[in-house]
Design an enzyme around this catalytic site. Structure first.
Site, PDB file in Angstrom:
ATOM      1  N   LEU A  54     -49.384 -17.094  -0.804  1.00 46.28           N
ATOM      2  CA  LEU A  54     -48.161 -17.708  -0.271  1.00 46.28           C
ATOM      3  C   LEU A  54     -46.964 -16.794  -0.563  1.00 46.28           C
ATOM      4  CD1 LEU A  54     -46.580 -20.225   0.853  1.00 46.28           C
ATOM      5  CD2 LEU A  54     -46.485 -21.068  -1.500  1.00 46.28           C
TER       6      LEU A  54
ATOM      7  N   GLU B  83     -44.279 -13.851  -1.349  1.00 39.36           N
ATOM      8  CA  GLU B  83     -43.968 -12.565  -0.718  1.00 39.36           C
ATOM      9  C   GLU B  83     -42.802 -11.947  -1.478  1.00 39.36           C
ATOM     10  OE1 GLU B  83     -43.115 -13.107   3.421  1.00 39.36           O
ATOM     11  OE2 GLU B  83     -45.131 -13.882   3.846  1.00 39.36           O
TER      12      GLU B  83
ATOM     13  N   ILE C  46     -50.692 -11.942  -6.132  1.00 43.98           N
ATOM     14  CA  ILE C  46     -51.875 -12.711  -5.737  1.00 43.98           C
ATOM     15  C   ILE C  46     -52.955 -12.656  -6.824  1.00 43.98           C
ATOM     16  CG2 ILE C  46     -53.569 -13.128  -3.903  1.00 43.98           C
ATOM     17  CD1 ILE C  46     -50.501 -13.459  -3.147  1.00 43.98           C
ATOM     18  N   THR C  47     -53.109 -13.786  -7.512  1.00 42.03           N
ATOM     19  CA  THR C  47     -54.150 -13.918  -8.534  1.00 42.03           C
ATOM     20  C   THR C  47     -55.513 -13.819  -7.860  1.00 42.03           C
ATOM     21  OG1 THR C  47     -52.713 -15.414  -9.730  1.00 42.03           O
ATOM     22  CG2 THR C  47     -55.030 -15.423 -10.380  1.00 42.03           C
TER      23      THR C  47
ATOM     24  N   GLU D 226     -47.149 -20.828  -9.771  1.00 42.02           N
ATOM     25  CA  GLU D 226     -47.336 -22.126  -9.099  1.00 42.02           C
ATOM     26  C   GLU D 226     -46.064 -22.975  -9.176  1.00 42.02           C
ATOM     27  OE1 GLU D 226     -51.123 -23.855  -8.961  1.00 42.02           O
ATOM     28  OE2 GLU D 226     -52.149 -21.960  -9.331  1.00 42.02           O
TER      29      GLU D 226
ATOM     30  N   SER E 156     -40.378 -23.328 -13.720  1.00 40.35           N
ATOM     31  CA  SER E 156     -39.939 -24.593 -14.330  1.00 40.35           C
ATOM     32  C   SER E 156     -38.724 -25.152 -13.579  1.00 40.35           C
ATOM     33  CB  SER E 156     -39.587 -24.368 -15.803  1.00 40.35           C
ATOM     34  OG  SER E 156     -40.766 -24.004 -16.487  1.00 40.35           O
TER      35      SER E 156
HETATM   36  N1  CAA Z   1     -46.297 -32.318  -0.100  1.00 45.61           N
HETATM   37  C1  CAA Z   1     -46.200 -32.496   1.241  1.00 45.61           C
HETATM   38  N2  CAA Z   1     -45.145 -32.043   1.967  1.00 45.61           N
HETATM   39  C2  CAA Z   1     -44.179 -31.381   1.314  1.00 45.61           C
HETATM   40  C3  CAA Z   1     -44.210 -31.174  -0.065  1.00 45.61           C
HETATM   41  C4  CAA Z   1     -45.325 -31.678  -0.786  1.00 45.61           C
HETATM   42  N3  CAA Z   1     -45.449 -31.522  -2.099  1.00 45.61           N
HETATM   43  N4  CAA Z   1     -43.097 -30.490  -0.439  1.00 45.61           N
HETATM   44  C5  CAA Z   1     -42.402 -30.290   0.693  1.00 45.61           C
HETATM   45  N5  CAA Z   1     -43.051 -30.823   1.731  1.00 45.61           N
HETATM   46  C6  CAA Z   1     -42.623 -30.866   3.148  1.00 45.61           C
HETATM   47  C7  CAA Z   1     -41.297 -31.603   3.259  1.00 45.61           C
HETATM   48  O1  CAA Z   1     -41.488 -32.996   3.375  1.00 45.61           O
HETATM   49  C8  CAA Z   1     -40.734 -30.987   4.531  1.00 45.61           C
HETATM   50  O2  CAA Z   1     -41.340 -31.568   5.661  1.00 45.61           O
HETATM   51  P1  CAA Z   1     -40.499 -32.576   6.634  1.00 45.61           P
HETATM   52  O3  CAA Z   1     -39.338 -31.746   7.150  1.00 45.61           O
HETATM   53  O4  CAA Z   1     -41.494 -32.971   7.691  1.00 45.61           O
HETATM   54  O5  CAA Z   1     -40.051 -33.704   5.764  1.00 45.61           O
HETATM   55  C9  CAA Z   1     -41.225 -29.551   4.475  1.00 45.61           C
HETATM   56  O6  CAA Z   1     -42.359 -29.543   3.604  1.00 45.61           O
HETATM   57  C10 CAA Z   1     -40.187 -28.620   3.942  1.00 45.61           C
HETATM   58  O7  CAA Z   1     -39.848 -29.096   2.657  1.00 45.61           O
HETATM   59  P2  CAA Z   1     -38.466 -28.789   1.942  1.00 45.61           P
HETATM   60  O8  CAA Z   1     -37.344 -28.934   2.925  1.00 45.61           O
HETATM   61  O9  CAA Z   1     -38.417 -29.566   0.689  1.00 45.61           O
HETATM   62  O10 CAA Z   1     -38.637 -27.211   1.659  1.00 45.61           O
HETATM   63  P3  CAA Z   1     -37.774 -26.243   0.789  1.00 45.61           P
HETATM   64  O11 CAA Z   1     -37.665 -24.982   1.537  1.00 45.61           O
HETATM   65  O12 CAA Z   1     -36.531 -26.915   0.315  1.00 45.61           O
HETATM   66  O13 CAA Z   1     -38.744 -25.924  -0.461  1.00 45.61           O
HETATM   67  C11 CAA Z   1     -39.656 -26.183  -2.649  1.00 45.61           C
HETATM   68  C12 CAA Z   1     -39.173 -26.855  -1.361  1.00 45.61           C
HETATM   69  C13 CAA Z   1     -40.082 -27.345  -3.538  1.00 45.61           C
HETATM   70  C14 CAA Z   1     -38.562 -25.391  -3.301  1.00 45.61           C
HETATM   71  C15 CAA Z   1     -40.875 -25.291  -2.317  1.00 45.61           C
HETATM   72  O14 CAA Z   1     -40.481 -24.152  -1.563  1.00 45.61           O
HETATM   73  C16 CAA Z   1     -41.626 -24.820  -3.536  1.00 45.61           C
HETATM   74  O15 CAA Z   1     -42.443 -25.551  -4.091  1.00 45.61           O
HETATM   75  N6  CAA Z   1     -41.388 -23.563  -3.959  1.00 45.61           N
HETATM   76  C17 CAA Z   1     -42.197 -22.946  -5.033  1.00 45.61           C
HETATM   77  C18 CAA Z   1     -43.379 -22.237  -4.430  1.00 45.61           C
HETATM   78  C19 CAA Z   1     -44.494 -22.057  -5.396  1.00 45.61           C
HETATM   79  O16 CAA Z   1     -44.853 -22.942  -6.162  1.00 45.61           O
HETATM   80  N7  CAA Z   1     -45.111 -20.888  -5.327  1.00 45.61           N
HETATM   81  C20 CAA Z   1     -46.260 -20.603  -6.114  1.00 45.61           C
HETATM   82  C21 CAA Z   1     -47.040 -19.504  -5.484  1.00 45.61           C
HETATM   83  S1  CAA Z   1     -48.774 -19.679  -5.592  1.00 45.61           S
HETATM   84  C22 CAA Z   1     -49.226 -19.161  -7.136  1.00 45.61           C
HETATM   85  O17 CAA Z   1     -48.443 -18.937  -8.012  1.00 45.61           O
HETATM   86  C23 CAA Z   1     -50.698 -19.123  -7.301  1.00 45.61           C
HETATM   87  C24 CAA Z   1     -51.208 -18.135  -8.264  1.00 45.61           C
HETATM   88  O18 CAA Z   1     -51.579 -17.037  -7.896  1.00 45.61           O
HETATM   89  C25 CAA Z   1     -51.416 -18.528  -9.675  1.00 45.61           C
END
Ligand code: CAA
Length: 379
Positions: free
Chosen positions: A125, A127, A157-158, A363, A366
């Site tokens: 996810l 970038e 990317i883990t 993920e 905080s």
């Molecule tokens: N479940 C379902 N839908 C969701 C959701 C959830 N948990 N969170 C958001 N959505 C939906 C919203 O409802 C919205 O849809 P609608 O317009 O239809 O209502 C849409 O997604 C967009 O949501 P937001 O407007 O809230 O989006 P945003 O741009 O404000 O972002 C955020 C929200 C919470 C900041 C999100 O971008 C986020 O979680 N960011 C962090 C990303 C992250 O955790 N990255 C980790 C990378 S992976 C990794 O680390 C793995 C590894 O290798 C270990």
């Protein structure tokens, strides 16, 4: 929440504990030092059913609940947090995502091998310009006949260079923002799939973290997960569960820091007494243990909520926020209790601090967890 664990859950916990102590502990420090991926250990974890724990047996998984997964993650991460994250990404991001949203054809082609551990998965996810701001995807997927052509770069990317299969989020319609993102299953030997750069990290050094670039990488349309435009929601829902896995990883590290501190405090003498006799040390141990239990309960509660079929995004964010804080604090206190020995490489505790820190970052940082919790409370 029922506080009593079932016989199966206890059996899984004990199996994971035995495996971690017998198969991971002896060379965890060396692998960390050499930044060596634990290929043999991951294979054995697969044989124990730990790589697809929540996938139904019909799709070659272990058919277990989230609580069992959390218990196993805690035990593995208590000994080796690198093995913990490898397991967590495959279980809660890759297998869970395909099992929940993939077609039967995708499950037949990919899930069986991923859940049985014959293959390893990664989740792409992030970038260069889309970390916390995850919907700002620059990787594009352009439809061309019965396939999509991917171009772009993914970061952090883990499992990235080891994975056989990567779930990739990419913009299929940039004008639609979060609603213009789709998710794809991409095989690593597809032309145009390049592992670009291996990261040299502070902690979890024997897990593999890379950048991946896509150059005219052609992926069959049949590999799109769900409808076009559902990729962002897919990623967010998948991460809700992933955060429970990372909370469990943090609980494991916090437990390791406490265990090491208790044994050292009983052994180490100062002023003719084991340092465990001094209140300065006793208070630290009491605090570490109390915070750890709170973190464990939050994490089990999030797992229980998910298993009950209730919305669990808020509970998962709370568990990760708190458990990651406790992991860092306990690791710092463990170093303080060990004094100079806590600061050198031959002892385990400096690794706990290095490993703990990432649980406050990946993920969702905080800060992002606080946003998720606040939005859920204030909506
Ligand atoms: N479940 C379902 N839908 C969701 C959701 C959830 N948990 N969170 C958001 N959505 C939906 C919203 O409802 C919205 O849809 P609608 O317009 O239809 O209502 C849409 O997604 C967009 O949501 P937001 O407007 O809230 O989006 P945003 O741009 O404000 O972002 C955020 C929200 C919470 C900041 C999100 O971008 C986020 O979680 N960011 C962090 C990303 C992250 O955790 N990255 C980790 C990378 S992976 C990794 O680390 C793995 C590894 O290798 C270990």
């Amino acid at each position: 929440m029922n506080f009593a664990l079932t016989e199966t859950q206890l059996m899984i916990r004990d199996m994971a504990r035995k495996f971690a102590e017998e198969r991971l502990a002896h060379d965890a420090i060396e692998r960390d030092e050499k930044e060596e991926f634990p290929h043999a250990a991951v294979k054995e974890m697969a044989e124990l059913g730990f790589m697809g724990m929540m996938v139904p047996e019909a799709w070659s998984g272990a058919g277990l609940d989230t609580i069992s997964y959390v218990l196993a993650m805690i035990e593995i991460s208590r000994v080796d947090a690198s093995a913990g994250v490898i397991m967590s990404v495959n279980n809660s991001l890759v297998c869970w995502g395909i099992n929940e949203y993939g077609s039967d054809e995708q499950k037949t082609r990919y899930l069986r091998d991923l859940a049985s551990g014959k293959k390893l998965g990664a989740f792409a996810l992030s970038e260069p310009e889309a970390g916390s701001d995850a919907s700002n995807q620059r990787t594009v997927a352009v439809k061309d006949g019965d396939s999509y052509v991917l171009n772009g770069t993914k970061n952090w990317i883990t499992n990235g260079s080891t994975a056989d299969v990567v779930l990739v989020m990419a913009a299929t319609d940039k004008s639609k923002g979060a609603k213009g993102i789709s998710a794809f299953i991409v095989e690593r030997d597809t032309a145009g799939f390049n592992v670009a750069k291996k990261e040299r990290k502070l902690g979890i050094r024997s897990s593999d973290t890379v950048s991946i670039s896509f150059t005219d990488c052609r992926v069959p349309a049949a590999n799109r997960i769900g409808e076009e435009g559902l990729g962002f929601k897919f990623a967010m829902r998948t991460l809700d569960g992933g955060r429970i896995g990372i909370a469990a990883q943090a609980v494991g590290i916090a437990q390791a820091a406490l265990d090491a501190s208790i044994s050292y405090a009983k052994e180490r003498k100062a002023f003719d007494h084991p340092i465990a006799d001094f209140q300065a040390i006793q208070f630290k141990i009491a605090e570490m243990s109390t915070n750890l239990e709170a973190a464990r309960l939050l994490t089990l509660d999030a797992a229980f909520t998910k298993d009950e079929g209730q919305p669990y995004g808020q509970a998962a964010a709370m568990a990760k926020l708190y458990a990651s804080k406790v992991a860092v604090e306990n690791a710092l206190e463990a170093i303080q209790i060990h004094g100079g020995y806590g600061y050198v490489r031959e002892y385990l505790v400096e690794r706990y601090l290095r490993d703990a820190k990432i649980t406050e970052i990946y993920e969702g940082t905080s800060e992002i967890q606080r946003i998720v919790i606040a939005r859920s409370l204030l909506k």
